[in-house]
Enzyme design. Structure first.
Site, PDB file in Angstrom:
ATOM      1  N   ARG A 232       0.862  -1.188   0.000  1.00 30.90           N
ATOM      2  CA  ARG A 232       0.000   0.000   0.000  1.00 30.90           C
ATOM      3  C   ARG A 232       0.898   1.237   0.000  1.00 30.90           C
ATOM      4  NH1 ARG A 232      -3.320  -2.753  -1.694  1.00 30.90           N
ATOM      5  NH2 ARG A 232      -5.388  -3.249  -0.888  1.00 30.90           N
ATOM      6  N   GLU A 261      -2.679   7.548  -4.810  1.00 31.12           N
ATOM      7  CA  GLU A 261      -3.040   6.878  -6.062  1.00 31.12           C
ATOM      8  C   GLU A 261      -4.520   6.984  -6.411  1.00 31.12           C
ATOM      9  OE1 GLU A 261      -1.846   2.740  -5.101  1.00 31.12           O
ATOM     10  OE2 GLU A 261      -3.957   2.224  -5.318  1.00 31.12           O
ATOM     11  N   HIS A 293      -0.793  -0.093  -9.746  1.00 30.15           N
ATOM     12  CA  HIS A 293      -1.553  -1.059  -8.931  1.00 30.15           C
ATOM     13  C   HIS A 293      -2.041  -2.235  -9.787  1.00 30.15           C
ATOM     14  CE1 HIS A 293      -3.636  -1.236  -4.803  1.00 30.15           C
ATOM     15  NE2 HIS A 293      -3.562  -2.454  -5.289  1.00 30.15           N
TER      16      HIS A 293
END
Ligand code: NAD
Length: 331
Positions: A232, A261, A293
């Site tokens: 993360r 993000e 991601h």
């Protein structure tokens, strides 16, 4: 029963439709927020992904729509205000494991690309540039790899790196006996940081792990170490990492996740000016590699995500115990 998907992409539609036998799907491309939530039909299940910020405001709207279940189609649940969900009597389920291999292998891909510069080689050769200047990497064999968080993904990554002939060490408040049996030794965080040539983050984002790799930790890392984060974004203090890159303390950075993000990832901004100066600065470093991601994105993982999510919803529907429920005190 209706299931409303937020942040829907073509691959979500494809894999969920393939796995579905009984539910009505409503696919929405937008993220879930207090405005988009108004389209939810009363009593529907809401299915969300990593960047749907399910905060108190959103929960309030969900409550008014008589939503009783939020089905996360991901492992992490840091984006949900669990306290507000519990107060609103809304249950939250997730997909705790789909393919640890997908994420661990992507961490290896970032490491190999950054080290051997295959992304640059691909572009150079296509332009007829066969020069090897500034392409030198290092042997991964024999290097010390520090794994932070040795749950499903961290343990898979650690095992892959053992296969490369690395010395693998770890940090986790709950050591994994399968790894200690393989000879992996656990160290306190600062000792691990000081010893590792390569670092990879695989712990969840919690209040304790927020900015785990910040200014102080970066002072402990071995000069020139290569850092990978597929976990993360906010595990790393991005501004501190930029300073460490500028001072050459940090040798290279490979990230699949980024602190801010949710404003960028999964969207196409190729025709507009990006107003995030922090990621823009990161993008200027030759030794920084960013993917948006995508570590989870394999067909095996997507298949498993769809199957588990629909099983979670089926169990809720039938009043069965929720094996993958996320609560305030569990997990
Ligand atoms: P997991 O629950 O199996 O393992 C997490 C491990 O982290 C556990 O062993 C836990 O003890 C450890 N941990 C907790 N607090 C820690 C701390 N302060 N320091 C060090 N270790 C700590 O989870 P997993 O399935 O291995 O997933 C790990 C993370 O990967 C998830 O939390 C998620 O954020 C991320 N993830 C990313 C993607 C992606 O596409 N990039 C996909 C799936 C998961």
């Amino acid at each position: 029963m209706k299931i409303v998907f937020f942040s829907t992409k073509s691959y979500d539609k494809e894999y969920f439709e393939k796995a579905n036998k009984e539910f009505d799907f409503i696919f929405i491309e937008a993220n879930l927020d207090p405005i988009t939530a108004v389209v939810i039909p009363d009593g529907a299940v809401v299915c969300c992904f990593v960047n749907d910020a399910i905060n108190e405001q959103v929960i309030e709207v969900l409550k008014s729509k008589k939503v009783r279940l939020i089905a996360l189609r991901c492992a992490g649940f840091n984006q949900v205000n669990l306290e507000a969900a519990a107060k609103a009597s809304i249950k939250v389920v997730r997909v705790p494991a789909y393919s640890p291999h997908a994420v661990a292998e992507h961490a290896v891909a970032l490491l190999l690309t950054l080290n051997r510069k295959t992304h640059k080689a691909y572009n150079r050769v296509r332009e007829g540039n066969f020069s090897l200047e500034r392409m030198t990497g290092f042997d991964i064999f024999g290097k010390t790899v520090g794994v932070i968080g040795t749950g499903k993904i961290g343990a898979t990554f650690a095992s892959i790196m053992l296969g490369f002939g690395c010395r693998v060490i770890a940090y986790d408040p709950f050591p994994n006996t399968e790894l200690t049996e393989k000879g992996i030794v656990y160290y306190p965080l600062n000792e691990l940081l000081a010893q590792s040539d390569i670092l990879s983050l695989h712990c969840p984002l919690t209040p304790e792990t927020h900015h785990l790799i910040g200014q102080e930790a970066l002072q402990h890392i071995k000069p020139g170490a290569l850092l990978i984060n597929t976990s993360r974004g906010a595990l790393i203090d991005t501004l501190a990492a930029i300073d460490a890159l500028k001072s050459h303390r940090l040798g290279a950075l490979g990230i699949d996740v980024y602190e801010q993000e949710e404003h960028l990832f999964f969207q196409d901004f190729s025709d507009v000016i990006i107003d995030d100066d922090v990621i823009s600065r990161l993008m200027t470093f030759p030794n920084v590699l960013i993917t948006a991601h995508q570590a989870f994105l394999t067909s095996e993982a997507l298949e498993q995500i769809a199957l588990t999510t629909l099983q979670n919803i089926r169990s809720f529907n039938e009043g069965l115990p929720l094996a993958n429920e996320v609560t305030l005190n569990k997990n």
